[in-house]
Design an enzyme around this catalytic site. Sequence first.
Site, PDB file in Angstrom:
ATOM      1  N   GLY A 149       0.816  -1.288  -0.100  1.00  0.00           N
ATOM      2  CA  GLY A 149      -0.076   0.027  -0.089  1.00  0.00           C
ATOM      3  C   GLY A 149       0.969   1.395  -0.200  1.00  0.00           C
ATOM      4  N   ASP A 209       0.081   3.108  -3.355  1.00  0.00           N
ATOM      5  CA  ASP A 209      -1.239   3.855  -3.237  1.00  0.00           C
ATOM      6  C   ASP A 209      -1.222   4.754  -2.421  1.00  0.00           C
ATOM      7  OD1 ASP A 209      -1.565   1.312  -4.863  1.00  0.00           O
ATOM      8  OD2 ASP A 209      -2.214   0.126  -2.984  1.00  0.00           O
TER       9      ASP A 209
END
Length: 323
Positions: free
Chosen positions: A260, A263
């Site tokens: 992540g 992201d």
Amino acid sequence: MANDKGLIVSFGEMLIDFVPTASGVSLAEAPGFLKAPGGAPANVAIAVARLGGHAAFVGKLGDDEFGHMLAGILKENDVSGEGILFEQGARTALAFVTLRADGEREFMFYRNPSADMLLKPEELNFELIRSAKVFHYGSISLIVEPCRSAHLKAMEVAKEAGALLSYDPNLRLPLWPSPEEAREQIMSIWEKADVIKVSDVELEFLTGNPKIDDENALTLWHSNLKLLLVTLGEHGCRYYTKNFRGCVEAFHVTAVDTTGAGDSFVGALLAKIVDDQSILDDEPRLREVLKFANACGAITTTKKGAIPALPNESEALALIKGA
């Protein structure tokens, strides 16, 4: 809660990662697994919302306990669920993730087919897509039909309505029939995007050149592009626009799980430019935004799982101030 900021719509997959309770072991050796909601486009939407932005997710989930759990997680995190559909004929996608000792990951996927792959163009919420100021997507939704056609249609509708198109290929080679097919399909929509972010690994894969330098990165430039970013993990990021280029240093933290981080970086960037795209033409301001995005990415690596680790604005500012 009304949010007057420009809408960022994130398109693609949301799934459940099963993460081993122990790091540095193979899937077979793992003593147990924790459920961690994931999927890059969903992570980006939650990253935006966590920073106070206005985000929506468009995609299909299984009409099963996991699918409804994921929809609930989006809602809890203030992401609009108007673009979510439920599929009765297929399950929500699952991925088993191996965390290596250095925090990097390997994946084993269960999707044959999964609900996200069955999204059809005619099922899309066009009203929601047309209201996006930024439309963000990856490449996993390009792998199979009908989802590929839905992806292409959503991009077309967003572009026609004036959205900034943001692309993070988010390469997951095990999901593609072959590396050649992955490269071809990822590049098939390359020239449509206004903002593209690739990792150093993706740069090497897409260009076939192991050199991580400006010359190689610029082979990915296209004339409609406003910003090309190459993320370099602990070495920060490089940025390229029509008029300038440079690099922004990373923040040094102890990485536990890199899931992540990219992201989080993308969500931070989009949240900062959605209402003022002139930042893309102003190098000092763009550098400040990328510094903030680097801080968000760094914080995300300090905890296990993507969504619980995504920072809010004050956490990111504290890291910048303390550096």
